[in-house]
Design an enzyme around this catalytic site. Structure first.
Site, short mmCIF file in Angstrom:
data_model
loop_
_atom_site.label_atom_id
_atom_site.label_comp_id
_atom_site.label_asym_id
_atom_site.label_seq_id
_atom_site.Cartn_x
_atom_site.Cartn_y
_atom_site.Cartn_z
N ASP A 195 -30.15 -24.18 -30.52
CA ASP A 195 -30.94 -24.97 -31.46
C ASP A 195 -30.56 -24.70 -32.92
O ASP A 195 -31.34 -24.96 -33.83
CB ASP A 195 -32.44 -24.70 -31.25
CG ASP A 195 -33.32 -25.70 -31.97
OD1 ASP A 195 -32.89 -26.84 -32.16
OD2 ASP A 195 -34.44 -25.32 -32.37
N ASP A 233 -28.85 -30.12 -25.69
CA ASP A 233 -28.51 -30.07 -27.12
C ASP A 233 -27.27 -29.24 -27.43
O ASP A 233 -26.83 -29.22 -28.58
CB ASP A 233 -29.67 -29.52 -27.96
CG ASP A 233 -30.78 -30.53 -28.19
OD1 ASP A 233 -30.59 -31.70 -27.84
OD2 ASP A 233 -31.83 -30.14 -28.71
N ASP A 383 -45.89 -31.26 -27.71
CA ASP A 383 -44.83 -30.98 -28.66
C ASP A 383 -45.28 -30.03 -29.75
O ASP A 383 -44.48 -29.57 -30.55
CB ASP A 383 -44.35 -32.28 -29.31
CG ASP A 383 -43.72 -33.24 -28.32
OD1 ASP A 383 -43.09 -32.77 -27.36
OD2 ASP A 383 -43.87 -34.47 -28.51
#
Length: 403
Positions: A195, A233, A383
């Site tokens: 990340d 990612d 989230d």
């Protein structure tokens, strides 16, 4: 003095890298689904963490930012109010600093992709949503949440760098899936510099440690069909790395794909394809090629924890695969957990209102080149706005279930 000038140049370069990292984080795909919910489990994470809620992105095309939720441990002896899986044997140990098992020679021909699994997908029996359903028999939201979310299969995340434990934890899941005659969806998520230092930061301390961890992960795969979502990612969000760092990461991902497929030829390994609102297909395909997706994997995944419609993701995935080239048999899987109403309005990424469940998880899509629709992020897992990041929030789950 020369030393002072060198120090100023280093400081200036670090400031530029930090600014570039912050810009790139604004377009990262959301990986906020690492909690233990209806089969979506963060395995082996013992410390408890919370993360701050990031600022919303200004553009409608920008996805939500990542966040690591409060973790839940998984493995033999873990207490749970839900049905327990068969206990796993003592995992094999890898000495500190040891390398992963040998992988295929880089000059050897690429292995043909495994056939797409055509069995039912696995629902892990330990979950926050099942706990909530059992604890709230009289809640009027319960029937919708239970029937539309809790009964659906979902991915199992492994987000802790935990050598000596990971093989047994993976084995617990794959044995449970094999006993049920179903296909598990597994998400290794421990790449170094994960990340880009954002809210989901963490992972292995270095690539040598990551190689060893992936070798242990592969030991738990068993021999049955499995779907591996390799490091969300890790490719789409790699521009924050220097060119040498990016090349080293991509080489590690290729080694990981080789290791997983050598351990279980029936496992389908999918590489990070981002999503239709992020990179152009040709750019993403070039990065995927550099990471070995065409030679060390079985295809790509898209839309993890995002909201883009299935039709848009299908078209995007096909364009990426076409640009990536062969071998024949490469496919794509799409995260459909929350994309029933498509992407939210500009700037809305955190538990946005008006969203809905997408296509139920299945390996029978009826679409050529699309191997599965999956729930990689579980609906109802916050989230970070309707509840703590990664926690199950019934009001959000109910809104998605009835949206």
């Amino acid at each position: 003095m020369p030393g002072s000038r060198a120090q100023r140049r280093i400081a200036h370069r670090e400031r530029r890298r930090a600014a570039r990292r912050q810009a790139l984080l604004a377009v990262a795909s959301a990986v906020v689904a690492i909690g233990a919910t209806a089969g979506l489990v963060e395995a082996g994470q013992e410390e408890r963490r919370t993360t701050a809620v990031p600022e919303p992105a200004p553009s409608q095309r920008l996805p939500p930012l990542p966040a690591v939720p409060v973790p839940t441990a998984l493995g033999p002896g873990t207490p749970s109010s839900t049905t327990a899986l068969p206990p796993a044997p003592e995992p094999s140990r890898t000495a500190p600093g040891a390398s992963a098992p040998p992988t295929a020679s880089p000059t050897a021909p690429a292995a043909a992709p495994a056939p797409p699994p055509r069995t039912r997908l696995f629902r892990h029996p330990r979950s926050q949503v099942l706990d909530w359903v059992r604890a709230n028999p009289g809640d009027p939201r319960r029937p919708a949440i239970e029937s539309r979310i809790a009964t659906r299969p979902a991915a199992v995340w492994f987000a802790a760098h935990n050598p000596g434990e990971i093989a047994g934890q993976v084995r617990t899941v794959t044995r449970g899936a094999a006993a049920a005659g179903r296909t598990p969806v597994l998400v290794p998520y421990a790449i170094p510099d994960r990340d880009c230092g954002g809210a989901s930061r963490g992972g292995a301390p270095d690539l040598a440690a990551y190689d060893a961890w992936m070798g242990e992960f592969a030991q738990g795969l068993g021999a049955g069909p499995a779907i591996v979502i390799l490091e969300p990612d890790a490719i789409a969000l790699s521009d924050c790395l220097t060119a040498p760092e990016r090349a080293a990461r991509f080489a590690a991902l290729a080694r990981a794909g080789d290791t997983l497929r050598a351990a279980n030829p029936r496992a389908r390994v999918y590489f990070d394809g981002g999503h239709s609102g992020w990179h152009a297909p040709e750019k993403q395909a070039a990065a995927l090629r550099a990471a070995g997706a065409a030679t060390s994997g079985d295809g790509i995944f898209t839309n993890v924890a995002n909201f883009h419609r299935t039709a848009d993701e299908t078209a995007y995935a096909r364009r990426v695969l076409a640009a990536l080239g062969g071998p024949p048999g490469l496919g794509a899987v799409i995260d459909t957990s929350r994309n029933g109403n498509g992407a939210p309005a500009a700037g809305q990424w955190c538990d946005p209102a008006g969203r809905a469940l997408g296509q139920s998880p299945t390996t029978r899509t009826g679409e050529s080149g699309i191997d599965a629709y999956l729930w990689v992020k579980l609906p109802g897992e916050s989230d970070g706005c309707s509840g703590a990041a990664g926690s199950f929030t019934p009001e959000y789950a109910y809104a998605l279930a009835t949206g």
